[in-house]
Design an enzyme around this catalytic site. Structure first.
Site, mmCIF file in Angstrom:
data_model
loop_
_atom_site.group_PDB
_atom_site.id
_atom_site.type_symbol
_atom_site.label_atom_id
_atom_site.label_comp_id
_atom_site.label_asym_id
_atom_site.label_seq_id
_atom_site.Cartn_x
_atom_site.Cartn_y
_atom_site.Cartn_z
ATOM 1 N N LEU A 62 0.864 -1.186 0.000
ATOM 2 C CA LEU A 62 0.000 0.000 0.000
ATOM 3 C C LEU A 62 0.901 1.237 0.000
ATOM 4 O O LEU A 62 1.940 1.250 0.666
ATOM 5 C CB LEU A 62 -0.856 -0.035 1.275
ATOM 6 C CG LEU A 62 -1.797 1.116 1.555
ATOM 7 C CD1 LEU A 62 -2.977 1.085 0.571
ATOM 8 C CD2 LEU A 62 -2.340 1.028 2.984
ATOM 9 N N LEU A 72 -4.406 -2.912 12.648
ATOM 10 C CA LEU A 72 -5.400 -3.771 13.315
ATOM 11 C C LEU A 72 -5.940 -4.863 12.400
ATOM 12 O O LEU A 72 -6.695 -5.722 12.864
ATOM 13 C CB LEU A 72 -6.599 -2.932 13.793
ATOM 14 C CG LEU A 72 -6.472 -2.208 15.131
ATOM 15 C CD1 LEU A 72 -5.516 -1.030 15.030
ATOM 16 C CD2 LEU A 72 -7.835 -1.703 15.579
ATOM 17 N N GLY A 101 6.982 -1.949 6.052
ATOM 18 C CA GLY A 101 7.694 -1.417 4.883
ATOM 19 C C GLY A 101 7.216 -0.009 4.567
ATOM 20 O O GLY A 101 8.016 0.894 4.289
ATOM 21 N N TYR A 144 -3.519 -17.866 14.220
ATOM 22 C CA TYR A 144 -3.667 -16.538 14.832
ATOM 23 C C TYR A 144 -2.516 -16.277 15.811
ATOM 24 O O TYR A 144 -1.826 -15.261 15.707
ATOM 25 C CB TYR A 144 -5.014 -16.488 15.551
ATOM 26 C CG TYR A 144 -5.362 -15.161 16.174
ATOM 27 C CD1 TYR A 144 -5.754 -14.079 15.401
ATOM 28 C CD2 TYR A 144 -5.336 -14.996 17.563
ATOM 29 C CE1 TYR A 144 -6.111 -12.858 15.987
ATOM 30 C CE2 TYR A 144 -5.691 -13.786 18.146
ATOM 31 C CZ TYR A 144 -6.079 -12.729 17.362
ATOM 32 O OH TYR A 144 -6.428 -11.530 17.946
ATOM 33 N N HIS A 180 -19.753 -7.766 15.783
ATOM 34 C CA HIS A 180 -20.709 -8.367 14.853
ATOM 35 C C HIS A 180 -21.617 -9.337 15.612
ATOM 36 O O HIS A 180 -21.133 -10.109 16.442
ATOM 37 C CB HIS A 180 -19.951 -9.096 13.740
ATOM 38 C CG HIS A 180 -20.812 -9.392 12.568
ATOM 39 N ND1 HIS A 180 -21.721 -10.421 12.569
ATOM 40 C CD2 HIS A 180 -20.937 -8.776 11.367
ATOM 41 C CE1 HIS A 180 -22.363 -10.433 11.420
ATOM 42 N NE2 HIS A 180 -21.908 -9.437 10.666
HETATM 43 P P1 NAD Z 1 -12.656 -7.518 13.858
HETATM 44 O O1 NAD Z 1 -12.700 -8.846 13.196
HETATM 45 O O2 NAD Z 1 -13.948 -6.863 14.207
HETATM 46 O O3 NAD Z 1 -11.805 -6.475 13.009
HETATM 47 C C1 NAD Z 1 -10.762 -6.833 12.147
HETATM 48 C C2 NAD Z 1 -10.865 -5.968 10.899
HETATM 49 O O4 NAD Z 1 -9.775 -6.286 10.021
HETATM 50 C C3 NAD Z 1 -12.159 -6.226 10.122
HETATM 51 O O5 NAD Z 1 -12.739 -5.004 9.743
HETATM 52 C C4 NAD Z 1 -11.698 -7.021 8.909
HETATM 53 O O6 NAD Z 1 -12.542 -6.890 7.796
HETATM 54 C C5 NAD Z 1 -10.302 -6.448 8.699
HETATM 55 N N1 NAD Z 1 -9.400 -7.341 7.959
HETATM 56 C C6 NAD Z 1 -9.210 -8.663 8.163
HETATM 57 N N2 NAD Z 1 -8.294 -9.139 7.297
HETATM 58 C C7 NAD Z 1 -7.901 -8.072 6.524
HETATM 59 C C8 NAD Z 1 -6.991 -7.929 5.451
HETATM 60 N N3 NAD Z 1 -6.283 -8.959 4.981
HETATM 61 N N4 NAD Z 1 -6.850 -6.688 4.898
HETATM 62 C C9 NAD Z 1 -7.565 -5.632 5.352
HETATM 63 N N5 NAD Z 1 -8.446 -5.728 6.366
HETATM 64 C C10 NAD Z 1 -8.615 -6.933 6.952
HETATM 65 O O7 NAD Z 1 -11.752 -7.712 15.175
HETATM 66 P P2 NAD Z 1 -11.401 -6.686 16.344
HETATM 67 O O8 NAD Z 1 -11.871 -7.280 17.599
HETATM 68 O O9 NAD Z 1 -11.807 -5.318 15.965
HETATM 69 O O10 NAD Z 1 -9.810 -6.791 16.349
HETATM 70 C C11 NAD Z 1 -8.978 -5.801 15.762
HETATM 71 C C12 NAD Z 1 -7.531 -6.122 16.054
HETATM 72 O O11 NAD Z 1 -7.309 -6.181 17.455
HETATM 73 C C13 NAD Z 1 -7.080 -7.461 15.468
HETATM 74 O O12 NAD Z 1 -5.785 -7.317 14.962
HETATM 75 C C14 NAD Z 1 -7.076 -8.371 16.664
HETATM 76 O O13 NAD Z 1 -6.130 -9.396 16.541
HETATM 77 C C15 NAD Z 1 -6.718 -7.413 17.801
HETATM 78 N N6 NAD Z 1 -7.222 -7.924 19.076
HETATM 79 C C16 NAD Z 1 -8.542 -7.844 19.402
HETATM 80 C C17 NAD Z 1 -8.989 -8.357 20.615
HETATM 81 C C18 NAD Z 1 -10.429 -8.271 21.048
HETATM 82 O O14 NAD Z 1 -10.769 -8.751 22.130
HETATM 83 N N7 NAD Z 1 -11.317 -7.652 20.317
HETATM 84 C C19 NAD Z 1 -8.088 -8.977 21.486
HETATM 85 C C20 NAD Z 1 -6.759 -9.065 21.099
HETATM 86 C C21 NAD Z 1 -6.334 -8.519 19.903
#
Ligand code: NAD
Ligand code: UDP
Length: 311
Positions: A62, A72, A101, A144, A180
């Site tokens: 990108l 995220l 990068g 993961y 969701h």
């Molecule tokens: P989520 O699934 O709601 O959000 C993840 C987002 O990333 C989504 O909008 C999805 O469409 C997007 N995405 C996935 N793969 C992608 C790709 N290849 N390119 C572009 N976009 C992509 O999950 P969340 O709970 O909002 O988590 C967000 C981040 O926080 C993640 O990295 C997750 O590992 C981390 N995290 C969340 C929690 C939690 O409890 N919610 C805990 C630990 C870590």
């Protein structure tokens, strides 16, 4: 006004982060491939001239000019990240390589949304940042856990090798509006089941524990980390240290929703961690952060959100 890129910005945490950073007067680029996120989560933000969205997969390079990057992008619910495990590892690893990068090329500060899954099924309780973890490298959660561990490795190597300005936060179970309804994680599952008087599915005997952080607290912590001195790189645990048994969470949600649901037991998924609770002394010391929302308040706001979804 800072130019900020948020990958995964249409997801649960990302959408709250976008809203808060926009409210604070920044110029945002939200990148998402909508695998688990939705346009609905960010629809209120479209009216701002300073909110720009790109449909893009972080597995591909990108090119944008920004001052800061929050990385995220990655499905976070076990159901979703196990749906296409190869893609999950690619998203974590190739996504990190591409965003690092980019940060290197444009000299931007970059924050990684890492996870308590780094600790696997922990033998140390509560979990401190110096604990290296107990992770199965070949199980159903490995795509993961190991993907996120490799992303942390990449962040620290870019910092040592290229002097990149990095920040790593390890997020513990977070919940709130914009999850969701079919996300599959415990808080959204239990609330959706309770509101529809369906059976509440407790996996295993329900004695496994988690510590639940409300979304507003988490987002404050992430922004504080991003704004901290360049000497503070982490990893830093962000989570609520109050620990609950999953069975007790089910009972609390039944009570708060005044539901007629019954609790039923289902098989415990393989490698499901038995205990999880963050030690947040590092976050208190380094960025003066601790959560302030208790579980009942946070759940009430989340229940209200899901009630509206069901209307
Ligand atoms: P989520 O699934 O709601 O959000 C993840 C987002 O990333 C989504 O909008 C999805 O469409 C997007 N995405 C996935 N793969 C992608 C790709 N290849 N390119 C572009 N976009 C992509 O999950 P969340 O709970 O909002 O988590 C967000 C981040 O926080 C993640 O990295 C997750 O590992 C981390 N995290 C969340 C929690 C939690 O409890 N919610 C805990 C630990 C870590
Ligand atoms: N869980 C449960 N019922 C559900 C969903 C999850 O009992 O309908 C349990 C799950 O087995 C785990 C805990 O709740 O022990 C938290 O699961 P979640 O998927 O929210 O996140 P994890 O912390 O496991 O990544």
């Amino acid at each position: 006004m800072k130019k900020i890129l948020i990958t995964g910005g249409a997801g649960f945490i990302g959408s709250h982060l976008c809203k808060k950073l926009l409210d604070e007067g920044n110029d945002l680029v939200c990148v998402d491939n909508y695998f688990t996120g939705s346009k609905e989560n960010i629809s209120q933000l479209f009216k701002s001239a300073y909110f720009e969205v790109m449909r893009h997969d972080v597995c591909f390079p990108l090119y944008v000019e920004v001052d800061q990057i929050y990385n995220l992008a990655c499905p976070a619910s076990p159901v979703h990240y196990q749906h296409d495990p190869v893609q999950t590892t690619k998203t974590s690893v190739h996504g990190a390589i591409n965003m690092l990068g980019l940060a290197k090329r444009i000299n931007a500060r970059i924050l990684q949304a890492s996870t308590s899954e780094i600790y696997g099924d922990p033998e140390i309780h509560p979990q401190k940042e110096e604990y290296w973890g107990n992770v199965n490298p070949i199980g159903p959660r490995s795509c993961y856990d190991e993907g996120k561990r490799c992303a942390e490795t990449l962040f620290f190597d870019y910092q040592r090798q290229h002097k990149l300005d990095i920040k790593v936060v390890r997020i513990f179970n977070t919940y709130g509006p914009n999850m969701h309804p079919n996300d599959g994680r415990v808080v959204s599952n239990f609330i959706m089941q309770a509101l529809q008087n369906q059976d509440i599915t407790v996996y295993g005997d329900g004695n496994q524990t988690r510590s639940f952080c409300y979304i507003d607290d988490l987002v404050n912590g992430m922004i504080k980390m991003m704004s901290s001195s360049s000497k503070v790189i982490g990893p830093i645990n962000l989570g609520n240290p109050t620990e609950y048994k999953i069975m007790d969470l089910a009972k609390i949600i039944i009570e708060l929703t005044k539901s007629k649901s019954k609790i039923i037991k289902r098989n415990l998924p393989l490698d499901d961690p038995m205990r999880r609770k963050p030690d947040i002394s590092e976050a208190k010391d380094a960025i003066d952060w601790e959560p302030t929302t208790d579980l009942q308040d946070g759940l009430e706001q989340t229940i209200e959100y899901f009630k509206n979804k069901l209307k």
